[in-house]
Design a protein around this motif. Sequence first.
Motif, short mmCIF file in Angstrom:
data_model
loop_
_atom_site.label_atom_id
_atom_site.label_comp_id
_atom_site.label_asym_id
_atom_site.label_seq_id
_atom_site.Cartn_x
_atom_site.Cartn_y
_atom_site.Cartn_z
N VAL A 64 8.47 -0.61 1.14
CA VAL A 64 7.72 0.04 0.07
C VAL A 64 7.64 -0.90 -1.12
CG1 VAL A 64 7.84 1.91 -1.63
CG2 VAL A 64 8.24 2.39 0.80
N SER A 182 0.03 -6.04 -9.80
CA SER A 182 -0.23 -4.60 -9.78
C SER A 182 -1.06 -4.22 -11.00
CB SER A 182 1.08 -3.79 -9.79
OG SER A 182 1.82 -4.02 -8.62
N SER A 231 -1.42 -1.86 -1.41
CA SER A 231 -0.89 -0.49 -1.40
C SER A 231 -1.39 0.25 -2.63
CB SER A 231 0.64 -0.47 -1.39
OG SER A 231 1.15 -0.94 -2.63
N THR A 232 -1.34 1.56 -2.55
CA THR A 232 -1.66 2.43 -3.69
C THR A 232 -0.51 3.40 -3.90
OG1 THR A 232 -2.86 3.90 -2.17
CG2 THR A 232 -4.15 2.28 -3.39
N THR A 233 -0.14 3.60 -5.16
CA THR A 233 1.01 4.43 -5.51
C THR A 233 0.61 5.46 -6.55
OG1 THR A 233 2.45 2.51 -5.16
CG2 THR A 233 3.41 4.40 -6.31
N GLN A 246 3.24 6.69 -1.75
CA GLN A 246 2.65 5.35 -1.60
C GLN A 246 2.06 5.21 -0.21
OE1 GLN A 246 4.63 1.06 -1.32
NE2 GLN A 246 4.66 1.78 -3.46
#
Length: 285
Positions: A64, A182, A231-233, A246
Motif C-alpha cells: 500500500v 503524490s 494508486s488513488t487514496t 486505496q
Amino acid sequence: QKTFTNFTMIKLGSNSVSKALFSCFLFHRASESVFAKAIVFCLPGVLSMTLFSGCVSPYYVPNVRNVNIFKGKGDIHISASGQLYPDGKAANAQIGVAVTDHIALNAAYAYTYNEFRSEPLRGHIAEVGLGYYAHFSDLYFDVFGGYGRGEGKGAESLFQFFSSVEDRRTSATYERWYVQPSFGFKSDFVTGVLTLRCTALDADEQVSVITVTDSTFDFRRRPTYFYLEPSTTLLFFNGRCKVFTQTGLNISVNDSQTNLETFGFVALGVQYNFSLRRKKASAGG
C-alpha cells in the motif's frame, strides 16, 4: 529457445500504460461532488481486480502506498491496513514523520500471503523513504524517494505453444528503489490523493520449472524489473483518526515472462495522526 505465455492471464502490453493514464485523466474530469470523486478514485483497482486475475501468484506484491497529508513540522502519522489482490492478501504497517515544514521521512512493512493449488506462498518487504511536501490552498503535493528489501515465493501455470501446461515456481530476494510523487485535494470530509509511483526491482531468482511429464529443471537469474504503480487514496474524516481506502495497479514495463504481471489491488485501513509541535506549544503556554 522456448517461448512461454501465461495460461489464463490477459497480457495488456502497451495498453496497460494507456489505461493507467486514462484513469488519471478521469480524476481531473470528475465532478465536484465527493461521491463522484470517490467512484473515480476506486475504479482502477476494482476493475483491475476483475480483469487481471488468473493462474498467477506473484512473489512481488507492491505494498500500500504510504500516503500522508502533513500540515507541518512535528506531524506523525501511523497507519495499518489490509490489502486484497486477485490471488492473495497482505497486511501493511506504515509511519510518516514531518521533520521540518517541508521535509518528511516514512517507513513501511508489508506481509503478503497467497496460495497456488493449495500451496501457501508468503513474502514480506520493508522500506524507508525521504521526501518533500508542500501545500497550495486546498491542494497538496509531495514527492518521496525510497529503498526497500524483500523476499517472497511465487508460482504460475505456463503454456508452451502447441504443447501442454507447465508449472513454474520462483523463490526470490530483491531490492527496490522508488520515486513516488503524490497530488491531493482537501475538503471538509474527504481528502483524495493520486499517487504515481515508479519502481525498479533488482531481484535474485531461483526458478524451478515442472513439465507435463513431471521432469524438473532449475535455473537462477538476476533480472532488473521496472514498474509503474499508480494508486488513488481516499481519507475520510478530518480528526486525528482517519479511515482510508486505496486502489491501485502494478504495471510491468519490461515484460520478463515471469510471474510478475499487471494486476490491481484494493485496501482498507485506519490512520492515526498527532503532532509533537502542538504538544510542545501547549506545554510552553
